[in-house]
Scaffold this motif. Structure first.
Motif, short mmCIF file in Angstrom:
data_model
loop_
_atom_site.label_atom_id
_atom_site.label_comp_id
_atom_site.label_asym_id
_atom_site.label_seq_id
_atom_site.Cartn_x
_atom_site.Cartn_y
_atom_site.Cartn_z
N ASN A 212 0.93 -1.33 0.17
CA ASN A 212 -0.13 -0.15 0.15
C ASN A 212 0.80 1.41 0.06
O ASN A 212 1.44 1.70 1.02
CB ASN A 212 -1.04 -0.19 1.12
CG ASN A 212 -1.97 0.90 1.34
OD1 ASN A 212 -1.64 2.24 0.60
ND2 ASN A 212 -3.07 0.72 1.63
N LEU A 213 1.14 1.76 -1.07
CA LEU A 213 1.93 2.95 -1.35
C LEU A 213 1.75 4.39 -0.63
O LEU A 213 2.37 5.01 0.02
CB LEU A 213 2.16 3.47 -2.90
CG LEU A 213 2.86 2.24 -3.73
CD1 LEU A 213 2.82 2.63 -5.03
CD2 LEU A 213 4.20 2.03 -2.95
N GLU A 214 0.22 4.18 -0.44
CA GLU A 214 -0.60 5.62 0.36
C GLU A 214 -0.11 5.47 1.71
O GLU A 214 0.28 6.60 2.42
CB GLU A 214 -1.90 5.62 -0.17
CG GLU A 214 -2.12 6.43 -1.26
CD GLU A 214 -1.62 7.68 -1.57
OE1 GLU A 214 -1.98 8.64 -0.57
OE2 GLU A 214 -0.81 7.99 -2.52
N LEU A 215 -0.20 4.41 2.25
CA LEU A 215 0.10 3.91 3.34
C LEU A 215 1.42 4.25 3.98
O LEU A 215 1.88 4.97 4.96
CB LEU A 215 -0.29 2.55 3.93
CG LEU A 215 -0.41 2.10 5.50
CD1 LEU A 215 -1.01 0.70 5.58
CD2 LEU A 215 1.16 1.37 5.83
N VAL A 216 2.46 3.64 3.15
CA VAL A 216 3.81 3.87 3.46
C VAL A 216 4.29 5.57 3.23
O VAL A 216 5.00 6.09 3.82
CB VAL A 216 4.65 3.35 2.45
CG1 VAL A 216 6.08 3.64 2.62
CG2 VAL A 216 4.55 1.63 2.48
N ARG A 217 3.53 6.05 2.34
CA ARG A 217 3.59 7.88 2.09
C ARG A 217 3.49 8.48 3.32
O ARG A 217 4.01 9.46 3.82
CB ARG A 217 2.93 8.10 0.88
CG ARG A 217 3.22 9.74 0.56
CD ARG A 217 1.94 10.22 0.01
NE ARG A 217 1.75 9.58 -1.57
CZ ARG A 217 2.02 9.87 -2.67
NH1 ARG A 217 2.73 11.11 -2.68
NH2 ARG A 217 1.89 9.48 -3.80
N ILE A 218 2.22 8.14 4.12
CA ILE A 218 1.94 8.65 5.38
C ILE A 218 2.72 8.30 6.70
O ILE A 218 2.97 9.09 7.27
CB ILE A 218 0.32 8.26 5.58
CG1 ILE A 218 -0.52 8.74 4.42
CG2 ILE A 218 0.00 9.04 6.93
CD1 ILE A 218 -2.01 8.34 4.53
N VAL A 219 3.19 7.08 6.52
CA VAL A 219 3.81 6.62 7.89
C VAL A 219 5.21 6.80 7.91
O VAL A 219 5.84 6.90 8.94
CB VAL A 219 3.39 5.21 8.12
CG1 VAL A 219 4.02 4.48 9.38
CG2 VAL A 219 1.85 5.09 8.17
N CYS A 220 5.97 6.42 6.52
CA CYS A 220 7.40 6.38 6.65
C CYS A 220 8.15 7.49 6.11
O CYS A 220 7.80 8.34 5.04
CB CYS A 220 7.96 5.11 5.64
SG CYS A 220 6.85 3.38 6.39
N SER A 221 9.07 7.64 6.73
CA SER A 221 10.20 8.77 6.14
C SER A 221 11.08 8.37 4.99
O SER A 221 11.45 9.07 4.42
CB SER A 221 10.87 9.59 7.13
OG SER A 221 11.98 8.30 7.81
N ASP A 222 11.35 7.21 5.02
CA ASP A 222 11.99 6.64 3.97
C ASP A 222 11.41 5.24 3.19
O ASP A 222 10.44 4.79 3.90
CB ASP A 222 13.48 6.37 4.22
CG ASP A 222 13.97 7.36 4.90
OD1 ASP A 222 14.78 7.93 4.08
OD2 ASP A 222 14.12 7.79 6.15
N MET A 223 11.86 5.31 2.13
CA MET A 223 11.09 4.14 1.06
C MET A 223 12.14 3.34 0.51
O MET A 223 12.93 3.90 0.04
CB MET A 223 9.97 4.73 0.20
CG MET A 223 9.00 3.56 -0.59
SD MET A 223 8.14 4.23 -1.93
CE MET A 223 7.09 5.16 -0.75
#
Length: 325
Positions: A212-223
């Motif tokens: 879930n890219l949107e979830l990662v965008r909201i929660v994570c500072s890095d990817m």
């Protein structure tokens, strides 16, 4: 120095292929990964790319072929079984499906207390009950839940119990493997908000595996973006979402639904993902890459991760990278 440093990690499996034949399936290929205290890193990619295998390998729940996993200066791959068991309290994992990660014969109180009993020895019943009650309160569950069994709880409640159990030993590193994918949509946001809050409050280093890219965008500072067992791009989340360099990352970002249809200009991928049993020569993404006029290097050698900006790494022969920046 990074709190967790993974270097050249490789994992493979022997699988049946044809009549009586067994072949090597390369699930994780020479992965490097760093995680600092208080950092939330999202690991994304298509199903089957090796995300969950990498997460389990970092925990040494899956045997590795080669590489090192260094936690705060200690290489976990060189520890004895007893020492690893003691050290593992500093790294905890939340699994995808709480129905299978919780023992159905254990009460919630016993499930949450188990890591305390294992790692802290004998505790009085009063101390144990107090610790369990405090952990349940942290994840937003009433103390009455302690007397229940997993089958009596909803999916969201079970995952909250799993989070409480993971926090019991006050770990430094938390690995969450698709922690909301088995939950109803109505509770996914609640559980992720809880995880994000606990990660900040406890200053945890968190690796969040998700599609879930949107979830990662909201929660994570890095990817970090994974394709066929390799990290092909890594950097600050905002940079990768707004300025992806690797064509695979761009295709993933384009696939995220957008409210304004005029903004949709998908980077379409053709063909199927190559088999990890029979990888193509050169760049493993080359057969699906939408870029035209690819040079011979794309089919001759796997591209290394190189700098594409500050804190931004990409593995692509066609990327306009700035070396030694």
């Amino acid at each position: 120095m990074s709190l967790l440093a993974v270097r050249n990690l490789a994992v493979s499996f022997q699988v049946a292929h044809g009549w009586g034949r067994r072949q090597n399936l390369l699930a994780v290929r020479n992965v490097d990964l760093d995680l600092n205290r208080g950092q939330a890193l999202g690991l994304v990619g298509e199903s089957g790319c090796g995300k969950s295998t990498l997460a389990r390998a970092i925990m040494l729940l899956t045997p590795i072929d080669s590489g090192s996993i260094v936690l705060d200066g200690t290489d976990l791959t060189k520890l004895s079984a007893g020492t690893l068991r003691t050290t593992r309290r500093r790294m905890q994992m939340i699994f995808q499906d709480p129905r299978s990660s919780l023992n159905p014969t254990m009460s919630i109180a016993r499930a949450v207390a188990e890591p305390l009993v294992i790692h802290e020895g004998r505790l009085s019943k009063q101390d144990l009950a107090k610790r369990v009650g405090g952990l349940l309160d942290q994840v937003g569950l009433p103390s009455s839940v302690a007397r229940a069994y997993p089958v009596e709880l909803s999916g969201g409640q079970r995952q909250r119990v799993a989070i409480a159990r993971a926090l019991a030993c006050k770990p430094d590193v938390l690995i969450a493997d698709e922690p909301t994918s088995a939950l109803d949509v109505s509770v996914q946001a609640q559980v992720m908000n809880l995880l994000a809050r606990l990660q900040r409050e406890h200053h945890l280093a968190m690796l969040l595996v998700s599609h879930n890219l949107e979830l990662v965008r909201i929660v994570c500072s890095d990817m970090a973006v994974m394709y066929l067992g390799r990290i092909v791009e890594r950097g600050p989340t905002g940079e990768l979402c707004n300025n992806p360099v690797h064509p695979y990352t761009k295709a993933l970002m384009d696939a995220v639904p957008k409210i304004d249809a005029a903004d949709i200009s998908p980077s379409r991928l053709e063909g199927d993902v190559p088999s990890p049993i029979d990888l193509p020569s050169g760049c493993s993404f080359a057969p699906r890459c939408p870029k035209k006029n690819k040079p011979k290097a794309c089919f001759a050698a796997e591209p290394p991760l190189e700098k594409a900006g500050r804190g931004h790494l990409v593995a692509c022969h066609l990327a306009d990278v700035t070396k030694n920046q």
